[in-house]
Design an enzyme around this catalytic site. Structure first.
Site, PDB file in Angstrom:
ATOM      1  CE1 TYR A 132      -9.062  -8.022  -6.181  1.00 23.30           C
ATOM      2  CE2 TYR A 132      -7.088  -9.300  -6.719  1.00 23.30           C
ATOM      3  CZ  TYR A 132      -7.737  -8.375  -5.929  1.00 23.30           C
ATOM      4  OH  TYR A 132      -7.074  -7.771  -4.895  1.00 23.30           O
ATOM      5  CB  CYS A 137     -18.088  -7.525   6.265  1.00 21.63           C
ATOM      6  SG  CYS A 137     -19.602  -8.292   5.665  1.00 21.63           S
ATOM      7  CE1 TYR A 178      -4.042 -23.579  -4.937  1.00 22.96           C
ATOM      8  CE2 TYR A 178      -2.952 -22.802  -2.952  1.00 22.96           C
ATOM      9  CZ  TYR A 178      -3.991 -23.486  -3.568  1.00 22.96           C
ATOM     10  OH  TYR A 178      -4.954 -24.072  -2.803  1.00 22.96           O
ATOM     11  CD  GLU A 221      -3.764  -7.184  -5.490  1.00 19.72           C
ATOM     12  OE1 GLU A 221      -4.495  -8.175  -5.320  1.00 19.72           O
ATOM     13  OE2 GLU A 221      -3.827  -6.174  -4.771  1.00 19.72           O
ATOM     14  NE  ARG A 225      -4.085  -1.891   2.061  1.00 16.58           N
ATOM     15  CZ  ARG A 225      -4.816  -2.438   3.016  1.00 16.58           C
ATOM     16  NH1 ARG A 225      -4.569  -2.153   4.269  1.00 16.58           N
ATOM     17  NH2 ARG A 225      -5.811  -3.241   2.719  1.00 16.58           N
ATOM     18  CB  THR A 280      -0.191 -16.795   0.283  1.00 13.57           C
ATOM     19  OG1 THR A 280       0.064 -17.669  -0.822  1.00 13.57           O
ATOM     20  CG2 THR A 280       0.791 -17.119   1.389  1.00 13.57           C
ATOM     21  CB  CYS A 300     -25.230  -2.966   5.736  1.00 14.60           C
ATOM     22  SG  CYS A 300     -25.081  -4.737   5.397  1.00 14.60           S
ATOM     23  CB  CYS A 322     -20.066  -2.902  10.356  1.00 20.16           C
ATOM     24  SG  CYS A 322     -19.882  -2.667   8.578  1.00 20.16           S
ATOM     25  CG  ASP A 326     -11.064 -10.090  -3.231  1.00 23.36           C
ATOM     26  OD1 ASP A 326     -12.120  -9.534  -2.835  1.00 23.36           O
ATOM     27  OD2 ASP A 326     -10.020 -10.076  -2.564  1.00 23.36           O
TER      28      ASP A 326
HETATM   29  S1  SF4 Z   1     -23.316  -4.328   8.648  1.00 20.31           S
HETATM   30 FE1  SF4 Z   1     -23.300  -5.381   6.654  1.00 20.31          FE
HETATM   31  S2  SF4 Z   1     -21.254  -4.969   5.806  1.00 20.31           S
HETATM   32 FE2  SF4 Z   1     -21.180  -4.551   8.007  1.00 20.31          FE
HETATM   33  S3  SF4 Z   1     -20.481  -6.446   8.980  1.00 20.31           S
HETATM   34 FE3  SF4 Z   1     -22.730  -6.469   8.988  1.00 20.31          FE
HETATM   35  S4  SF4 Z   1     -23.319  -7.568   7.139  1.00 20.31           S
HETATM   36 FE4  SF4 Z   1     -21.162  -6.948   6.886  1.00 20.31          FE
END
Ligand code: SF4
Length: 240
Positions: A139, A213, A98, A53, A41, A59, A229, A223, A157
């Site tokens: 990807y 998540c 791999y 990548e 990064r 891995t 969500c 989250c 991904d």
């Molecule tokens: S709020 Fe949604 S995006 Fe966040 S952890 Fe829960 S299911 Fe996953």
């Protein structure tokens, strides 16, 4: 009577524009505060991004962190890989498994740098051109375009697919071809306007899938995007 073509296409989930904007804002703000400091990064070098990548495909991050640095010490540039004998590249990949990834990297390096004779040759920035190279799927093409060149390119991904499904399309089966296509459609439709913001957005999506998540547990209670969500629940829960 003939059917219109649009009727035969899978229905694509509609992503509410306001929800997508709110999702992106919250996601990127969270990433800026919580992102892990990972070596890939800190670079915009396309070859270094590609190596990371490919290693990360199968891995664990903790293992890749060490091996990534060692590999780049042995092969600092794409031309160094292109010039090397296949056995040397395989030896540098030892333990990562791999090996098709290493073989493809070598093939790609030979192709792009004419066997190491064109040391200044670079990987293309366009995802379509990247996909024409050995071992580069949708990807990885998106990842190199976005993370190295800051292109406004989507990437999906397994982590990203899981997050996007849970947030925007809980009923979509991402294991089917049409479901996977829908998730790509969502990923493209929620990209920020600039390539620079897309870099953060894509890193943040992957980070959320890795840290919050996750495949096993959805930590909804902590989250950052729970308010937008569609699968959010109070507290943590073992993922279905
Ligand atoms: S709020 Fe949604 S995006 Fe966040 S952890 Fe829960 S299911 Fe996953």
């Amino acid at each position: 009577m003939t059917r219109s073509r649009s009727r035969t296409r899978p229905t694509e989930p509609r992503v509410d524009a306001a929800a997508a904007r709110a999702f992106g804002r919250k996601l990127r703000a969270w990433y800026r505060r919580n992102a892990r400091d990972l070596p890939w990064r800190r670079t915009r070098d396309a070859y270094e991004i590609l190596v990371s990548e490919l290693m990360l495909q199968q891995t664990q991050v903790s293992r890749v962190v060490t091996r990534y640095g060692e590999f780049l010490e042995r092969f600092p540039t794409l031309a160094d890989v292109g010039r090397a004998r296949p056995a040397r590249v395989m030896a540098a990949w030892e333990g990562l498994g791999y090996y098709a990834r290493a073989r493809n990297l070598h093939k790609l390096a030979r192709q792009v740098t004419a066997g190491g004779q064109s040391p200044d040759a670079e990987l293309p920035a366009d995802p379509v051109e990247l996909r024409a190279l050995p071992g580069i799927g949708a990807y990885t093409a998106g990842a190199v375009a976005s993370f190295a060149y800051e292109r406004r390119a989507a990437l999906v991904d397994t982590n990203v697919a899981r997050v996007l499904k849970r947030v925007f399309a809980p009923t979509v089966n991402i294991k089917t071809t049409s479901g996977a296509r829908m998730v790509w459609h969502i990923a493209e439709s929620i990209l920020p306007r600039t390539g620079r913001a897309t870099w953060t957005h894509n890193q943040a999506l992957m980070e959320l899938g890795a840290l919050v998540c996750t495949a096993r547990v959805a930590h909804c209670g902590r989250c950052p995007v729970r308010s937008v969500c569609r699968s959010a629940k109070p507290g943590d829960r073992v993922a279905p």
